[in-house]
Motif scaffolding. Structure first.
Motif, PDB file in Angstrom:
ATOM      1  N   GLY A 319       0.810  -1.326  -0.062  1.00 56.79           N
ATOM      2  CA  GLY A 319       0.063   0.074   0.029  1.00 56.79           C
ATOM      3  C   GLY A 319       0.888   1.317   0.038  1.00 56.79           C
ATOM      4  N   GLY A 320       2.023   1.358   0.276  1.00 54.44           N
ATOM      5  CA  GLY A 320       2.794   2.303   0.339  1.00 54.44           C
ATOM      6  C   GLY A 320       3.721   2.355   1.791  1.00 54.44           C
ATOM      7  N   PRO A 321       4.395   3.287   1.973  1.00 58.98           N
ATOM      8  CA  PRO A 321       5.182   3.589   3.239  1.00 58.98           C
ATOM      9  C   PRO A 321       4.290   3.399   4.683  1.00 58.98           C
ATOM     10  CG  PRO A 321       5.678   5.242   1.856  1.00 58.98           C
ATOM     11  CD  PRO A 321       4.422   4.638   1.433  1.00 58.98           C
ATOM     12  N   THR A 322       4.449   2.268   5.288  1.00 60.01           N
ATOM     13  CA  THR A 322       3.545   2.033   6.251  1.00 60.01           C
ATOM     14  C   THR A 322       4.267   2.011   7.659  1.00 60.01           C
ATOM     15  OG1 THR A 322       2.453   0.300   4.994  1.00 60.01           O
ATOM     16  CG2 THR A 322       2.189   0.007   7.368  1.00 60.01           C
ATOM     17  N   ILE A 323       4.031   2.499   8.868  1.00 57.63           N
ATOM     18  CA  ILE A 323       4.345   2.575  10.154  1.00 57.63           C
ATOM     19  C   ILE A 323       4.380   1.363  10.832  1.00 57.63           C
ATOM     20  CG2 ILE A 323       4.180   3.857  12.275  1.00 57.63           C
ATOM     21  CD1 ILE A 323       2.865   6.246  10.952  1.00 57.63           C
ATOM     22  N   VAL A 324       5.416   0.840  10.873  1.00 61.76           N
ATOM     23  CA  VAL A 324       5.317  -0.442  11.885  1.00 61.76           C
ATOM     24  C   VAL A 324       5.914  -0.244  13.374  1.00 61.76           C
ATOM     25  CG1 VAL A 324       5.701  -1.876   9.922  1.00 61.76           C
ATOM     26  CG2 VAL A 324       7.781  -0.825  10.686  1.00 61.76           C
ATOM     27  N   ARG A 325       6.273   0.894  13.642  1.00 62.20           N
ATOM     28  CA  ARG A 325       6.799   1.019  15.027  1.00 62.20           C
ATOM     29  C   ARG A 325       6.826   2.528  15.506  1.00 62.20           C
ATOM     30  NH1 ARG A 325      10.647  -2.824  13.720  1.00 62.20           N
ATOM     31  NH2 ARG A 325      12.165  -1.127  13.549  1.00 62.20           N
ATOM     32  N   MET A 326       6.685   2.961  16.587  1.00 57.22           N
ATOM     33  CA  MET A 326       6.652   4.558  16.675  1.00 57.22           C
ATOM     34  C   MET A 326       7.312   4.418  18.113  1.00 57.22           C
ATOM     35  SD  MET A 326       3.516   6.096  15.400  1.00 57.22           S
ATOM     36  CE  MET A 326       2.089   5.510  16.775  1.00 57.22           C
ATOM     37  N   SER A 327       7.914   5.432  18.508  1.00 50.81           N
ATOM     38  CA  SER A 327       8.372   5.963  19.802  1.00 50.81           C
ATOM     39  C   SER A 327       7.439   6.464  20.699  1.00 50.81           C
ATOM     40  CB  SER A 327       9.247   7.081  19.872  1.00 50.81           C
ATOM     41  OG  SER A 327      10.442   6.430  18.843  1.00 50.81           O
ATOM     42  N   PRO A 328       6.973   5.737  21.813  1.00 49.86           N
ATOM     43  CA  PRO A 328       5.920   5.962  22.531  1.00 49.86           C
ATOM     44  C   PRO A 328       5.641   7.349  22.773  1.00 49.86           C
ATOM     45  CG  PRO A 328       6.931   4.135  23.379  1.00 49.86           C
ATOM     46  CD  PRO A 328       7.852   4.768  22.420  1.00 49.86           C
ATOM     47  N   ASP A 329       6.566   7.963  22.999  1.00 52.77           N
ATOM     48  CA  ASP A 329       6.542   9.545  23.478  1.00 52.77           C
ATOM     49  C   ASP A 329       7.090  10.503  22.240  1.00 52.77           C
ATOM     50  OD1 ASP A 329       5.439   9.065  25.872  1.00 52.77           O
ATOM     51  OD2 ASP A 329       7.359   8.862  26.917  1.00 52.77           O
ATOM     52  N   GLY A 330       7.076   9.761  21.129  1.00 50.84           N
ATOM     53  CA  GLY A 330       7.458  10.706  19.973  1.00 50.84           C
ATOM     54  C   GLY A 330       6.785  11.541  19.536  1.00 50.84           C
ATOM     55  N   PRO A 331       7.037  12.230  18.333  1.00 54.78           N
ATOM     56  CA  PRO A 331       6.526  13.388  17.797  1.00 54.78           C
ATOM     57  C   PRO A 331       4.850  12.872  17.306  1.00 54.78           C
ATOM     58  CG  PRO A 331       8.554  13.957  17.424  1.00 54.78           C
ATOM     59  CD  PRO A 331       8.627  12.568  18.040  1.00 54.78           C
ATOM     60  N   ALA A 332       5.295  11.713  16.350  1.00 54.67           N
ATOM     61  CA  ALA A 332       4.074  11.095  15.715  1.00 54.67           C
ATOM     62  C   ALA A 332       2.986  10.532  16.594  1.00 54.67           C
ATOM     63  CB  ALA A 332       4.566   9.921  14.633  1.00 54.67           C
ATOM     64  N   ALA A 333       3.593   9.896  17.540  1.00 57.19           N
ATOM     65  CA  ALA A 333       2.581   9.149  18.583  1.00 57.19           C
ATOM     66  C   ALA A 333       1.638  10.245  19.266  1.00 57.19           C
ATOM     67  CB  ALA A 333       3.440   8.372  19.460  1.00 57.19           C
ATOM     68  N   ARG A 334       2.636  11.365  19.731  1.00 54.99           N
ATOM     69  CA  ARG A 334       1.660  12.422  20.474  1.00 54.99           C
ATOM     70  C   ARG A 334       0.859  12.913  19.543  1.00 54.99           C
ATOM     71  NH1 ARG A 334       7.083  13.649  22.267  1.00 54.99           N
ATOM     72  NH2 ARG A 334       7.023  15.256  20.920  1.00 54.99           N
TER      73      ARG A 334
END
Length: 392
Positions: A319-334
């Motif tokens: 489908g394209g570039p897919t998020i598989v992990r995130m920093s729990p307190d990172g900018p994207a998660a927030r």
């Protein structure tokens, strides 16, 4: 010179006509025309030096008595030359090209004040565990502050520098930034190398640009090519760097030795620092000079340069570039992004691979905002992310 890629300075070029032997002219009675000097003494009217670039306009004129025979002879001569195509033929590359101070070879189409920038170009030789490499550098600050390519320098901590006066110097690596393929060097004893005149902004797409770089090992001659600027916001995403957006893109070719050299604008100022070649295409990319100098200042002060980060890991799925992990307190998660979101665009710019996402995010300013357009199931969601910081 043409747009082909060369590591060394191109040879002089000339037309076959310029080098062909010339024999004696046939007898005047066997020719359809005569030169005015072959007419009777009082009939010499129009005497022209060999025409130069373009149509008439550069011929010298020596006028004598307005004798009809002389005028007729001149007109016949000009007509014959026009038929032969001489008056319309531009000067050859060999006529236009010439050696200039410090060995810079340029054509007459290059801005003359670009020659000053040539005096600020140095040749770089580096060696580390992966072997020896060579490239170019640009003095951007007096007292021997030189920007060059991180991929040329590699893991070396010191490199050899050849300046335009033919002197060898040792240079210390002050800091490196693989994200933009830049390294800052401090060149010992090179205070005499002038700092280049820097452009105040990027050239407009479609404008003429020139690449100046080192020609060959042990030579102070410089290698030059010309082309047009295609984009001011190109993406380069290479594993191990460079990996960023906002680059200048041109069809002016750059040999391997031109990496770290200068992209020159129409005013003769340095508009960018050339990054190492990407793939086998003839496209050349350069970091805009204002950004390059800002990174150089960070490297000078801290040894590293900050870049944007949103705290995600991605894979290239169907489908394209897919998020598989995130920093729990990172900018994207927030900001509300989720694992499984497929990133479709960033600030309206379509992305096709995880490298595209990283390149655009890395070019973002820490503390700025990027809006991610993601596909979540069947829905489209826009996620404004306050950009964090990482180092390159």
């Amino acid at each position: 010179m043409g747009h082909g890629e060369h590591d060394d300075e191109p040879p002089d070029e000339g037309s076959a006509e310029e080098h062909a032997p010339r024999g004696a002219l046939p007898d005047p009675l066997d020719r359809l025309w005569r030169h005015p000097t072959e007419l009777p003494p009082l009939a010499s009217g129009f005497v022209g030096a060999p025409p130069g670039r373009g149509a008439a306009g550069r011929r010298s004129r020596a006028w004598t008595l307005p004798i009809v025979g002389g005028a007729t002879g001149a007109l016949v001569t000009v007509a014959a030359l026009a038929v032969a195509g001489v008056l319309d033929r531009g000067a050859s590359t060999a006529d236009q090209a010439g050696m200039v101070p410090n060995g810079v070879r340029v054509t007459s189409t290059a801005p003359q004040n670009a020659l000053t920038a040539g005096r600020s170009i140095v040749a770089i030789s580096a060696r580390d565990a992966r072997g020896a490499r060579r490239g170019s550098g640009v003095c951007v600050r007096h007292a021997g502050r030189v920007l060059t390519s991180a991929r040329v320098v590699g893991d070396a901590t010191t490199v050899d520098v050849l300046t335009g006066d033919g002197r060898q110097h040792r240079a210390r690596v002050v800091g490196r930034d693989r994200t933009t393929d830049l390294v800052l060097l401090n060149v010992d004893g090179a205070a005499s190398v002038p700092a280049a005149r820097l452009a105040e902004g990027a050239p407009a797409p479609g404008s003429s640009v020139w690449v100046l770089g080192a020609a060959r090992p042990g030579s102070t001659d410089l290698w030059q090519s010309s082309g047009l600027l295609a984009s001011k916001d190109a993406i380069v995403a290479v594993e191990g760097g460079p990996m960023t957006s906002g680059l200048l893109e041109t069809d002016a070719s750059s040999g391997n030795a031109a990496a770290g050299g200068a992209l020159i604008d129409g005013d003769g100022a340095v508009a960018g620092i050339v990054v190492s070649r990407v793939g086998q295409s003839g496209t050349t990319y350069a970091v805009p000079i204002l950004r390059a100098v800002a990174i150089g200042e960070e490297l000078d002060e801290r040894g590293v340069a900050p870049h944007g980060s949103v705290g995600v890991s991605l894979v290239d799925s169907a489908g394209g570039p897919t998020i598989v992990r995130m920093s729990p307190d990172g900018p994207a998660a927030r900001a509300g992004a989720r694992v499984g979101d497929v990133v479709m665009s960033i600030d309206g710019r379509v992305v096709e691979s995880p490298y595209d996402v990283i390149a655009i995010v890395r070019a973002g300013l820490p503390a700025g905002t990027l809006t991610l357009e993601v596909r979540r199931g069947k829905d489209k969601v826009w996620v404004p992310v306050h950009v964090g910081a990482t180092t390159g």
